[in-house]
Design an enzyme around this catalytic site. Structure first.
Site, PDB file in Angstrom:
ATOM      1  N   LYS A 150       6.592  -8.438  19.761  1.00  0.00           N
ATOM      2  CA  LYS A 150       6.712  -9.706  20.505  1.00  0.00           C
ATOM      3  C   LYS A 150       5.649 -10.658  19.990  1.00  0.00           C
ATOM      4  O   LYS A 150       4.603 -10.235  19.483  1.00  0.00           O
ATOM      5  CB  LYS A 150       6.505  -9.465  21.998  1.00  0.00           C
ATOM      6  N   ALA A 154      -0.339  -3.809  13.260  1.00  0.00           N
ATOM      7  CA  ALA A 154      -0.172  -2.403  12.898  1.00  0.00           C
ATOM      8  C   ALA A 154       0.619  -1.653  13.963  1.00  0.00           C
ATOM      9  O   ALA A 154       0.448  -1.872  15.158  1.00  0.00           O
ATOM     10  CB  ALA A 154      -1.532  -1.754  12.702  1.00  0.00           C
ATOM     11  N   GLY A 171      -0.619  -1.658   8.927  1.00  0.00           N
ATOM     12  CA  GLY A 171      -0.129  -0.315   8.639  1.00  0.00           C
ATOM     13  C   GLY A 171       0.865   0.189   9.672  1.00  0.00           C
ATOM     14  O   GLY A 171       0.784  -0.138  10.857  1.00  0.00           O
ATOM     15  N   ASN A 201       0.831  -1.181   0.000  1.00  0.00           N
ATOM     16  CA  ASN A 201       0.000   0.000   0.000  1.00  0.00           C
ATOM     17  C   ASN A 201       0.878   1.247   0.000  1.00  0.00           C
ATOM     18  O   ASN A 201       2.108   1.158  -0.064  1.00  0.00           O
ATOM     19  CB  ASN A 201      -0.960  -0.026   1.190  1.00  0.00           C
ATOM     20  N   HIS A 261      23.515   3.652  11.797  1.00  0.00           N
ATOM     21  CA  HIS A 261      24.652   4.543  12.032  1.00  0.00           C
ATOM     22  C   HIS A 261      25.396   4.107  13.288  1.00  0.00           C
ATOM     23  O   HIS A 261      24.788   3.628  14.249  1.00  0.00           O
ATOM     24  CB  HIS A 261      24.166   5.985  12.186  1.00  0.00           C
TER      25      HIS A 261
END
Length: 196
Positions: free
Chosen positions: A191, A171, A153, A96, A126
């Site tokens: 988890k 999500a 999402g 999506n 980093h």
């Protein structure tokens, strides 16, 4: 708007080999790498300007950007990636809107992977050492996603994670560790909630 696969110079190839091996590499000052990034950003920009009804053009351009695709896939705009050639998607892949893939290392998706909106896959990291970080050094670790995986999402997957087959990631989750096959995982950090 005709694009070709990115050409990689010998200088860029040396830095890419360091990048792909997990070593520290110069991510911000190497002109050969920056040239590739700019070229791929231009292709992503062009992809994101195509109309949804321009399906053939969208598919052809995405095949140019990505390292490997299945026969059938769909990526809703906008889409952003860094190098493209490090991304492999299997059959029946769907993403999506607003997928971001920082593919300094390999990002591999299996078959039947469904990705909700606003999901991010980051292979780049980093150093904790401030001098190395300020010098523009990065490292990258691959991400691997199995078959039949659904991301809700707003999921973020960080460097070095492997996700097994037949998995659902809830999500808003932040996936910081490997997830085995056949489970629902969610949360920050993600988890295992239950077996599927």
């Amino acid at each position: 708007m005709k694009h070709q696969k990115v050409e990689i110079s010998a200088e860029a190839q040396r830095e890419i080999e360091k990048m792909m091996s997990g070593e520290l590499y110069d991510a911000t000052r190497n002109d050969a790498l920056l040239d590739i990034l700019n070229e791929v950003q231009n292709m992503c920009y062009d992809y994101n300007q195509l109309r949804p009804t321009q399906a053939k053009e969208r598919t052809e351009l995405m095949r140019t950007i990505l390292g490997r695709t299945g026969k059938r896939f769909k990526i809703i705009s906008p889409f952003i990636c860094d190098y493209g050639f490090n991304i492999e998607v299997g059959e029946n892949f769907f993403s999506n809107a607003n997928m971001v893939i920082l593919d300094e290392a390999k990002v591999t998706f299996g078959d039947n992977v469904f990705i909700g909106p606003n999901c991010s896959f980051y292979t780049a990291g980093h150093p904790l050492d401030v001098e190395q970080r300020n010098a523009g050094l990065e490292y990258s670790w691959p991400i691997k996603v199995g078959n039949n995986v659904w991301f809700g999402g707003g999921v973020t997957v960080v460097p070095g994670v492997t996700i097994g087959d037949d998995v659902v990631i809830g999500a808003g989750s932040v996936v910081t560790h490997d997830i085995p096959s056949g489970v629902l995982a969610a949360g920050n950090p993600a988890k295992i909630i239950k077996n599927l």
